[in-house]
Design an enzyme around this catalytic site. Structure first.
Site, PDB file in Angstrom:
ATOM      1  N   HIS A 140       0.846  -1.201   0.000  1.00 43.78           N
ATOM      2  CA  HIS A 140       0.000   0.000   0.000  1.00 43.78           C
ATOM      3  C   HIS A 140       0.877   1.246   0.000  1.00 43.78           C
ATOM      4  O   HIS A 140       1.925   1.287   0.644  1.00 43.78           O
ATOM      5  CB  HIS A 140      -0.931   0.017   1.217  1.00 43.78           C
ATOM      6  CG  HIS A 140      -0.215  -0.197   2.516  1.00 43.78           C
ATOM      7  ND1 HIS A 140       0.193  -1.446   2.947  1.00 43.78           N
ATOM      8  CD2 HIS A 140       0.194   0.668   3.473  1.00 43.78           C
ATOM      9  CE1 HIS A 140       0.804  -1.339   4.098  1.00 43.78           C
ATOM     10  NE2 HIS A 140       0.833  -0.060   4.449  1.00 43.78           N
ATOM     11  N   CYS A 162       7.803  23.752  11.603  1.00 43.11           N
ATOM     12  CA  CYS A 162       8.749  24.781  12.056  1.00 43.11           C
ATOM     13  C   CYS A 162      10.059  24.183  12.565  1.00 43.11           C
ATOM     14  O   CYS A 162      10.989  24.913  12.887  1.00 43.11           O
ATOM     15  CB  CYS A 162       8.114  25.643  13.148  1.00 43.11           C
ATOM     16  SG  CYS A 162       7.923  24.793  14.720  1.00 43.11           S
ATOM     17  N   GLU A 171      -0.275  24.643  14.666  1.00 41.69           N
ATOM     18  CA  GLU A 171       0.315  24.689  13.317  1.00 41.69           C
ATOM     19  C   GLU A 171      -0.737  24.425  12.243  1.00 41.69           C
ATOM     20  O   GLU A 171      -0.700  25.017  11.162  1.00 41.69           O
ATOM     21  CB  GLU A 171       1.451  23.660  13.188  1.00 41.69           C
ATOM     22  CG  GLU A 171       2.702  23.984  13.977  1.00 41.69           C
ATOM     23  CD  GLU A 171       3.528  25.102  13.345  1.00 41.69           C
ATOM     24  OE1 GLU A 171       2.952  25.989  12.710  1.00 41.69           O
ATOM     25  OE2 GLU A 171       4.761  25.085  13.505  1.00 41.69           O
TER      26      GLU A 171
HETATM   27  P1  5GP Z   1       1.550   0.725   7.381  1.00 45.84           P
HETATM   28  O1  5GP Z   1       1.358  -0.762   7.209  1.00 45.84           O
HETATM   29  O2  5GP Z   1       2.231   1.351   6.199  1.00 45.84           O
HETATM   30  O3  5GP Z   1       2.193   1.097   8.661  1.00 45.84           O
HETATM   31  O4  5GP Z   1       0.107   1.393   7.419  1.00 45.84           O
HETATM   32  C1  5GP Z   1      -1.109   0.675   7.308  1.00 45.84           C
HETATM   33  C2  5GP Z   1      -2.245   1.672   7.273  1.00 45.84           C
HETATM   34  O5  5GP Z   1      -3.476   0.983   7.069  1.00 45.84           O
HETATM   35  C3  5GP Z   1      -2.395   2.477   8.553  1.00 45.84           C
HETATM   36  O6  5GP Z   1      -2.327   3.867   8.230  1.00 45.84           O
HETATM   37  C4  5GP Z   1      -3.757   2.065   9.103  1.00 45.84           C
HETATM   38  O7  5GP Z   1      -4.422   3.150   9.709  1.00 45.84           O
HETATM   39  C5  5GP Z   1      -4.484   1.566   7.882  1.00 45.84           C
HETATM   40  N1  5GP Z   1      -5.465   0.517   8.123  1.00 45.84           N
HETATM   41  C6  5GP Z   1      -5.336  -0.539   8.955  1.00 45.84           C
HETATM   42  N2  5GP Z   1      -6.417  -1.364   8.842  1.00 45.84           N
HETATM   43  C7  5GP Z   1      -7.240  -0.804   7.924  1.00 45.84           C
HETATM   44  C8  5GP Z   1      -8.511  -1.187   7.377  1.00 45.84           C
HETATM   45  O8  5GP Z   1      -9.089  -2.222   7.703  1.00 45.84           O
HETATM   46  N3  5GP Z   1      -9.060  -0.347   6.461  1.00 45.84           N
HETATM   47  C9  5GP Z   1      -8.445   0.812   6.059  1.00 45.84           C
HETATM   48  N4  5GP Z   1      -9.085   1.555   5.151  1.00 45.84           N
HETATM   49  N5  5GP Z   1      -7.238   1.193   6.564  1.00 45.84           N
HETATM   50  C10 5GP Z   1      -6.651   0.402   7.476  1.00 45.84           C
HETATM   51 ZN    ZN Z   2       5.960  23.878  14.554  1.00 39.36          ZN
END
Ligand code: 5GP
Ligand code: ZN
Length: 234
Positions: free
Chosen positions: A151, A209, A227
């Site tokens: 992703h 900043c 901010e």
């Molecule tokens: P990473 O794996 O790059 O750390 O981020 C995974 C992202 O997926 C996170 O920002 C989290 O909030 C999001 N996420 C986790 N589970 C779900 C889900 O079931 N649906 C959606 N739409 N986002 C999700």
């Molecule tokens: Zn700041």
């Protein structure tokens, strides 16, 4: 659910409401992050990549994929920029000025006073440039993601969100643990990850900043809220 939670969107994007799945085609699904870490936070999910494979590997074995992903991410970035404009354009000085000049030239009243005052360049038929909201959008991946399906994060850089709950959340988007999509292709992902492995213990530093909040996450949160107000008004 769990680490495979993003799989359902790829398998059947039509099953989700439009406030969750923004759009999809044969190769990608664009969704809203369920726990947004900024005012607008979307994810781009490639559909034809094997689960559990990392960006570094895909890019190595399939260079055409990188070009396709970068092009698709650029499209989603523009959508996010438009959404920022819709949400915050009225609060933004430069967005609002452009809109007022546009309005004044189409109204039947006397636009001259407004124009003169607000935009001298209008005499040459020019409009104020407005705000470049795309500049406020980041595109990249976490170098060691928690979710299994590949992703790409596309999010505004404000970090003003209730779902931003701890230091790791903040640093994962504001250190080079967040790998900008433009740095790909790169030769060795493992070296990259090792080089940035201390990301979660680094000091909290304001993205706007540069103020250092050390480990004081609540203090940073208060500051980010201030901010955010300033950032919207730019
Ligand atoms: P990473 O794996 O790059 O750390 O981020 C995974 C992202 O997926 C996170 O920002 C989290 O909030 C999001 N996420 C986790 N589970 C779900 C889900 O079931 N649906 C959606 N739409 N986002 C999700
Ligand atoms: Zn700041």
């Amino acid at each position: 659910a769990g680490r495979d939670g993003l799989g359902a969107y790829i398998a059947d994007p039509a099953a989700f409401p439009p406030n969750r799945v923004i759009y999809y085609n044969d190769d990608f699904v664009a969704i809203r992050d369920m726990f947004p870490k900024s005012a607008v936070h979307c994810l781009l999910l490639p559909r034809k990549v094997p689960v559990d494979v990392e960006m570094f590997e895909v890019v190595r074995s399939d260079p055409a994929f990188l070009a396709a992903a970068q092009a698709e991410a650029a499209k989603l970035k523009q959508l996010v920029a438009k959404e920022l404009e819709r949400k915050f354009g009225r609060e933004s000085r430069s967005s609002a000025l452009r809109q007022r000049v546009l309005d004044s030239s189409s109204s039947s009243g006397d636009p001259e006073a407004v124009e003169k005052e607000e935009w001298e360049g209008k005499k040459d038929g020019k409009l104020p440039p407005g705000r470049d909201w795309a500049r406020e959008v980041k595109v990249g991946i976490h170098s060691n993601p928690s979710m299994n399906h590949l992703h790409i994060h596309v999010l505004s850089r404000d970090m003003a969100s209730d779902s931003l709950k701890h230091k790791k959340h903040y640093n994962s988007f504001n250190t080079d643990f967040f790998a900008d999509l433009d740095i790909f292709p790169m030769d060795d992902g493992e070296v990259y990850e090792r080089k940035h492995s201390d990301w979660s213990s680094r000091d909290l530093v304001c993205w706007r900043c540069g103020k250092n909040f050390s480990n004081k996450f609540q203090k940073l949160k208060e500051h980010l809220a201030e901010e955010f107000e300033e950032w919207k008004r730019e």
